[in-house]
Design an enzyme around this catalytic site. Structure first.
Site, PDB file in Angstrom:
ATOM      1  CE  LYS A  50      -2.474  -0.660   3.680  1.00  0.00           C
ATOM      2  NZ  LYS A  50      -1.804  -1.879   4.187  1.00  0.00           N
ATOM      3  NE  ARG A 128      -5.869  -1.118  10.371  1.00  0.00           N
ATOM      4  CZ  ARG A 128      -5.283  -0.015  10.797  1.00  0.00           C
ATOM      5  NH1 ARG A 128      -5.967   0.799  11.587  1.00  0.00           N
ATOM      6  NH2 ARG A 128      -4.047   0.294  10.456  1.00  0.00           N
ATOM      7  NE  ARG A 163       8.187  -5.453   6.736  1.00  0.00           N
ATOM      8  CZ  ARG A 163       6.930  -5.003   6.682  1.00  0.00           C
ATOM      9  NH1 ARG A 163       6.515  -4.308   5.642  1.00  0.00           N
ATOM     10  NH2 ARG A 163       6.100  -5.253   7.679  1.00  0.00           N
ATOM     11  NE  ARG A 192       9.690  -2.841  11.013  1.00  0.00           N
ATOM     12  CZ  ARG A 192       8.904  -2.116  10.225  1.00  0.00           C
ATOM     13  NH1 ARG A 192       8.846  -0.800  10.381  1.00  0.00           N
ATOM     14  NH2 ARG A 192       8.184  -2.699   9.289  1.00  0.00           N
ATOM     15  NE  ARG A 203       0.653  -6.313  11.327  1.00  0.00           N
ATOM     16  CZ  ARG A 203       1.723  -5.903  10.645  1.00  0.00           C
ATOM     17  NH1 ARG A 203       2.910  -6.463  10.847  1.00  0.00           N
ATOM     18  NH2 ARG A 203       1.599  -4.939   9.744  1.00  0.00           N
TER      19      ARG A 203
END
Length: 255
Positions: A50, A128, A163, A192, A203
């Site tokens: 996004k 959401r 990542r 992270r 999530r």
């Protein structure tokens, strides 16, 4: 003292009236024919791309990019000691979700500001849930286009868990898709806390529990984009479909 006449004073009164009404009618027609600024909502799973696509859309259409994180931080920065800012700060620092009524208030007020009214907006990360989408509609906020980036969970998992962040610069790399340059020590990069498999699973569960209900609210303006290609390939598809949808909306308004 001699008075200087304007060009309008030199026209007979009847013709002045006709000229005024002609100009007024022209201005009204011109305003009516001017396309309203784009109202866009973008949705996708975590790491669906996004952010990258928002950059392309803003560059092309000059809309105001509205992310929930930025809006919340802006509210806190303006008044962190009392009022709405203090309330939001308390939720953010405790790691709790900001309640819907507060989020709706923040989003509606932001969309009502002059830059969004003049340039349009790109709402990223909200709504959401179905309740949030319906609350936006109750406040008169209906998008021209609802962009949905469709990426399978397996791909999202690769993107998220690969990542790594440079703790000194804050720059984000990806071990497979965007590795660091030779002068950056890979062993010094960190993962992270949100980029682990367990956190991603949670999530995704929340995302999948709500995505169909949100899509149903915007089924008449939804544009689904295959997000599996390269960023440039996805951007090309986004730009093409977005242009089609906005042109169709303009034609419907003036048809």
């Amino acid at each position: 003292q001699k008075q200087t006449n304007t060009w309008c004073d030199q026209i007979p009164r009847t013709e002045q009236n006709n000229t005024f009404f002609a100009l007024e009618n022209y201005n009204q027609r011109n305003m009516a024919s001017r396309p309203s600024p784009p109202k866009i909502i973008i949705m996708g799973g975590p790491a669906s791309g996004k952010g990258t696509q928002c950059e392309h859309i803003v560059a092309k259409h000059n809309v105001v990019h509205l992310s929930t994180g930025d809006m919340l931080r802006d509210v806190v920065s303006k008044d962190a000691d009392e009022g709405l800012g203090a309330t939001v700060k308390e939720y953010m620092e405790s790691g709790k979700l900001v309640p819907d009524d507060i989020m709706i208030q923040i989003v509606v007020e932001r969309i009502g500001q002059e830059d969004c009214r003049e340039r349009g907006f790109l709402l990223d990360g909200f709504p959401r849930t179905e309740a949030q989408a319906k609350a936006l509609a109750d406040n008169g906020i209906e998008p021209d286009v609802f962009l949905f980036l469709d990426v399978p969970d397996e791909e999202l998992t690769k993107r998220v868990t690969g990542r790594r962040m440079d703790p000194e610069t804050g720059k984000i790399y990806h071990l497979q898709f965007s590795p660091p340059p030779p002068n950056v020590d890979v062993d010094q990069l960190v993962q992270r806390s949100d980029d682990t498999v367990d956190k991603l699973k949670s999530r995704l569960e929340v995302f999948h529990a709500n995505v169909q209900a949100v899509q149903s609210c915007y089924s008449d303006v939804q544009v689904t984009i295959d997000g599996l290609g390269s960023p440039s390939q996805v951007a090309e598809a986004v730009m093409s479909r977005l242009a089609e949808q906005l042109e169709s909306k303009t034609a419907a308004v003036h048809g």
